[in-house]
Design an enzyme around this catalytic site. Structure first.
Site, short mmCIF file in Angstrom:
data_model
loop_
_atom_site.label_atom_id
_atom_site.label_comp_id
_atom_site.label_asym_id
_atom_site.label_seq_id
_atom_site.Cartn_x
_atom_site.Cartn_y
_atom_site.Cartn_z
N ASN A 5 0.87 -1.18 0.00
CA ASN A 5 0.00 0.00 0.00
C ASN A 5 0.91 1.23 0.00
OD1 ASN A 5 -1.80 2.05 0.48
ND2 ASN A 5 -2.28 1.44 2.58
N TRP A 6 1.00 1.88 -1.15
CA TRP A 6 1.91 3.02 -1.27
C TRP A 6 1.33 4.31 -0.71
CZ3 TRP A 6 4.50 2.45 -6.80
CH2 TRP A 6 5.40 1.38 -6.75
N HIS A 92 -9.37 1.10 5.04
CA HIS A 92 -8.08 1.34 5.72
C HIS A 92 -8.29 2.35 6.85
CE1 HIS A 92 -3.97 2.65 6.45
NE2 HIS A 92 -3.59 1.52 5.89
N GLU A 160 -4.97 -4.86 10.80
CA GLU A 160 -3.98 -3.78 10.93
C GLU A 160 -4.26 -2.99 12.21
OE1 GLU A 160 -2.10 -2.77 6.96
OE2 GLU A 160 -3.85 -1.47 7.16
N GLY A 166 3.08 2.15 10.93
CA GLY A 166 4.12 3.16 10.81
C GLY A 166 4.85 3.48 12.10
N SER A 204 3.84 -2.15 10.41
CA SER A 204 5.29 -2.20 10.67
C SER A 204 5.94 -3.51 10.27
CB SER A 204 5.59 -1.86 12.14
OG SER A 204 5.20 -0.53 12.41
N GLY A 225 3.04 -1.09 4.25
CA GLY A 225 3.10 0.32 3.88
C GLY A 225 4.54 0.75 3.67
N GLY A 226 5.16 1.32 4.71
CA GLY A 226 6.48 1.92 4.60
C GLY A 226 7.52 1.05 3.89
#
Ligand code: PEP
Length: 246
Positions: A5-6, A92, A160, A166, A204, A225-226
């Site tokens: 997921n950008w 989300h 999540e 994050g 994370s 994500g990150g």
């Protein structure tokens, strides 16, 4: 199933570099669904690069609207199908908190997607809810959106925890495994056709901790994500999932 997921990140240059780094790092695999959800405007560029490098990656989107026509700023399911997207994320936590998305709109999105593309429904509790030991109640409430629905067999859920997104903090692999079992049971008992979904963990995940999650029986993949913003680290996670880490 490994999904990137950008969010609202990326540029034409970043996507060129990402594709090259991914290609140089990943080890070819069979039977794993690997997907990337870039910002809408980069879908076409990414599809072109993936085809050029012959990468086994599906492209999807981070959210979807419930309809088409006079809905300024919206993108419909038919449009994403038209540009060859294979999946959409819905619900989300950033959509829920920043854009005030409710269970009702998440439910309507799931209905509008149907089985046109695959749906990944995100659920997860906040730090306070976790501290108050409310996780299961919160998840039950968020999963109530599927009550009585006939779901496609490809329907997936991403667990999540909001406090893990994050932050570098995560539940333990064993806690994640227990919660995933709970999610599978809730979806099985509340969906009309009793499906048992794939459940991905998100929050994370990186190439140093991914293996500990993937070892758990009820973890069917990850939403990242990150660590998905670098082609190399995302490919490392894909390799780990496929048991091909060096
Ligand atoms: C996410 O927001 O879906 C997510 C999993 O983010 P991160 O991997 O950066 O925690």
């Amino acid at each position: 199933m490994i999904i990137a997921n950008w969010k609202c990140n990326g540029s034409k240059k970043m996507i060129q570099d990402w594709s090259k780094h991914y290609k140089d790092t990943y080890i070819p695999f069979k039977n794993t669904f690997v997907g990337i959800a870039p910002p809408y405007i980069y879908v076409e560029q990414l599809i072109n690069l993936i085809n050029a490098y012959d990468l086994d990656i599906e492209i999807g989107v981070q959210d979807i609207d419930i309809s088409s026509g006079a809905r300024t700023g919206a993108i419909s399911v038919d449009m994403i199908q038209d540009i060859e997207c294979q999946f959409t994320i819905v619900g989300h936590s950033e959509r829920r908190t920043i854009f005030d998305e409710s269970n009702e709109s998440v439910s309507a999105k799931i209905d509008s997607v149907g089985n046109k593309v695959e749906t990944i429904l995100c659920v997860g509790e906040s730090a306070k809810e976790n501290n108050d030991k409310e996780t299961r109640n919160i998840l039950e409430d968020q999963l109530s959106v599927i009550e009585g629905k006939v779901l496609p067999s490809s329907f997936s859920v991403a667990y999540e925890p909001v406090w893990a997104i994050g932050t570098g903090n995560t539940p333990t692999p064993e806690e994640i495994n227990d919660i995933h079992k709970f999610i599978k049971d809730v979806v099985q008992s509340s969906s009309e056709n009793s499906i048992v979904p794939n459940v991905l963990y998100g929050g994370s995940v990186n190439d140093a901790n991914a293996e500990s999650f993937f070892k758990q029986d009820n973890v069917n993949g990850a939403l990242i994500g990150g660590a998905s913003l670098q082609g190399k680290s995302f490919a490392n996670i894909v390799n780990i999932f496929n048991g091909k880490a060096i």
